[in-house]
Design a protein around this motif. Structure first.
Motif, short mmCIF file in Angstrom:
data_model
loop_
_atom_site.label_atom_id
_atom_site.label_comp_id
_atom_site.label_asym_id
_atom_site.label_seq_id
_atom_site.Cartn_x
_atom_site.Cartn_y
_atom_site.Cartn_z
N LEU A 192 3.16 4.87 -1.43
CA LEU A 192 2.02 4.56 -2.32
C LEU A 192 0.75 4.32 -1.51
O LEU A 192 -0.33 4.79 -1.88
CB LEU A 192 2.31 3.30 -3.14
CG LEU A 192 2.83 3.43 -4.54
CD1 LEU A 192 2.95 2.05 -5.19
CD2 LEU A 192 2.00 4.34 -5.39
N ALA A 193 0.89 3.58 -0.42
CA ALA A 193 -0.27 3.29 0.43
C ALA A 193 -0.87 4.59 0.97
O ALA A 193 -2.10 4.76 0.98
CB ALA A 193 0.15 2.37 1.57
N GLN A 194 -0.02 5.49 1.38
CA GLN A 194 -0.50 6.77 1.89
C GLN A 194 -1.22 7.55 0.80
O GLN A 194 -2.30 8.10 1.03
CB GLN A 194 0.69 7.57 2.44
CG GLN A 194 0.31 8.72 3.30
CD GLN A 194 1.50 9.26 4.08
OE1 GLN A 194 2.65 9.12 3.68
NE2 GLN A 194 1.21 9.88 5.19
N ASN A 202 -3.71 -4.20 -1.37
CA ASN A 202 -2.90 -5.42 -1.40
C ASN A 202 -3.10 -6.20 -2.70
O ASN A 202 -2.14 -6.73 -3.26
CB ASN A 202 -3.21 -6.32 -0.19
CG ASN A 202 -2.54 -5.83 1.07
OD1 ASN A 202 -1.56 -5.09 1.04
ND2 ASN A 202 -3.07 -6.23 2.20
N VAL A 203 -4.33 -6.26 -3.18
CA VAL A 203 -4.60 -6.96 -4.43
C VAL A 203 -3.94 -6.22 -5.58
O VAL A 203 -3.25 -6.83 -6.41
CB VAL A 203 -6.12 -7.12 -4.67
CG1 VAL A 203 -6.42 -7.58 -6.09
CG2 VAL A 203 -6.71 -8.09 -3.65
N TRP A 204 -4.11 -4.92 -5.65
CA TRP A 204 -3.65 -4.17 -6.81
C TRP A 204 -2.14 -3.99 -6.88
O TRP A 204 -1.60 -3.83 -7.96
CB TRP A 204 -4.39 -2.85 -6.92
CG TRP A 204 -5.80 -3.05 -7.40
CD1 TRP A 204 -6.40 -4.22 -7.74
CD2 TRP A 204 -6.79 -2.04 -7.58
NE1 TRP A 204 -7.69 -4.01 -8.12
CE2 TRP A 204 -7.96 -2.68 -8.03
CE3 TRP A 204 -6.80 -0.67 -7.39
CZ2 TRP A 204 -9.13 -2.00 -8.31
CZ3 TRP A 204 -7.98 0.01 -7.67
CH2 TRP A 204 -9.12 -0.64 -8.13
N LEU A 235 3.89 -3.74 4.43
CA LEU A 235 3.38 -3.78 3.06
C LEU A 235 4.53 -4.03 2.11
O LEU A 235 5.55 -3.34 2.17
CB LEU A 235 2.70 -2.45 2.71
CG LEU A 235 1.54 -2.05 3.62
CD1 LEU A 235 1.06 -0.65 3.27
CD2 LEU A 235 0.40 -3.05 3.51
N THR A 236 4.36 -5.02 1.26
CA THR A 236 5.39 -5.36 0.29
C THR A 236 4.73 -5.59 -1.07
O THR A 236 3.52 -5.69 -1.17
CB THR A 236 6.16 -6.64 0.69
OG1 THR A 236 5.24 -7.72 0.77
CG2 THR A 236 6.87 -6.47 2.01
N GLN A 237 5.55 -5.68 -2.06
CA GLN A 237 5.06 -6.01 -3.40
C GLN A 237 5.73 -7.31 -3.80
O GLN A 237 6.95 -7.38 -3.87
CB GLN A 237 5.37 -4.90 -4.39
CG GLN A 237 4.71 -5.08 -5.72
CD GLN A 237 4.84 -3.83 -6.58
OE1 GLN A 237 5.86 -3.17 -6.55
NE2 GLN A 237 3.81 -3.53 -7.33
N LYS A 274 -6.91 3.17 -6.79
CA LYS A 274 -6.33 3.13 -8.15
C LYS A 274 -5.64 4.45 -8.47
O LYS A 274 -4.52 4.46 -8.99
CB LYS A 274 -7.44 2.84 -9.17
CG LYS A 274 -6.94 2.73 -10.59
CD LYS A 274 -8.08 2.43 -11.54
CE LYS A 274 -7.58 2.36 -12.97
NZ LYS A 274 -8.67 2.15 -13.91
N ASP A 275 -6.31 5.56 -8.17
CA ASP A 275 -5.70 6.88 -8.42
C ASP A 275 -4.42 7.07 -7.61
O ASP A 275 -3.45 7.67 -8.11
CB ASP A 275 -6.70 8.00 -8.11
CG ASP A 275 -7.83 8.09 -9.09
OD1 ASP A 275 -7.74 7.49 -10.19
OD2 ASP A 275 -8.85 8.77 -8.77
N GLY A 276 -4.40 6.56 -6.40
CA GLY A 276 -3.24 6.72 -5.54
C GLY A 276 -2.02 5.92 -5.97
O GLY A 276 -0.89 6.32 -5.71
N ILE A 277 -2.24 4.79 -6.63
CA ILE A 277 -1.10 3.95 -6.99
C ILE A 277 -0.61 4.20 -8.40
O ILE A 277 0.38 3.62 -8.82
CB ILE A 277 -1.39 2.46 -6.77
CG1 ILE A 277 -2.52 1.96 -7.65
CG2 ILE A 277 -1.66 2.17 -5.32
CD1 ILE A 277 -2.76 0.46 -7.57
#
Length: 184
Positions: free
Chosen positions: A23-25, A103-105, A133-135, A180-183
């Protein structure tokens, strides 16, 4: 580096971390090469080594600022300002801003001072790729605040941080849309 599940981790933690990195990528973050092994172990290629194995000097924001990573002592304004002073490169500042937005989103509240790093090649400093990176599940506060808020962070808060470090509002808004589009 291959991460193995700790006793307190969910059974599918490796897959989760791999999916967050993917997702980050997609959200435009610079991330290290990564892979999921045996559908359960998450691994990343070391970015503190050159292809020939030679070490690249790396230091975390925690180490650089003598900031306790177990305490919420930083604001992203501090991190973006540090990035600007250290790298003297607005692209790296924008990368840190993008990481903050991500990180916020995704609700990565494990955004403490040891999870941000810088690399030195003997001449110049640059921001290290995003890592660890975690959720977070639940309503934890961010370890690194956004506009001095650990939760209930708004788009206005992220734009306030951008303004404080000299990222033009239009550019900050574009980065926010790209994340936003990436996630999604």
């Amino acid at each position: 580096i291959i991460k193995f599940r700790a006793a307190i981790d969910p059974v599918d933690i490796g897959r989760r971390e791999f999916e967050i990195m993917e997702l980050a990528q997609k959200a435009g973050l610079e991330v290290p090469d990564h892979k999921l092994f045996n559908d359960k172990y998450f691994g990343v290629k070391r970015f503190d080594r050159k292809d020939n194995g030679e070490k690249v000097f790396m230091i975390s924001a925690s180490g650089l600022l003598d900031a306790d990573h177990n305490q919420p002592v930083l604001d992203y304004t501090d991190l973006l300002s540090l990035t600007a002073k250290l790298t003297r490169n607005m692209r790296d500042v924008e990368k840190m801003f993008r990481l903050m937005v991500f990180n916020v989103w995704i609700n990565n509240t494990d955004d403490h001072a040891k999870n941000f790093a810088f690399l030195y090649d003997g001449k110049d400093w640059k921001l290290a790729p995003a890592f660890d990176l975690t959720q977070t599940v639940g309503t934890w506060e961010h370890a690194t605040s956004v506009n001095h808020k650990g939760k209930d962070i708004t788009g206005a808060d992220t734009l306030a941080v951008a303004r404080q470090v000299g990222i033009p509002e239009k550019r900050a808004g574009d980065i926010m849309l790209e994340v936003k589009d990436g996630i999604q």
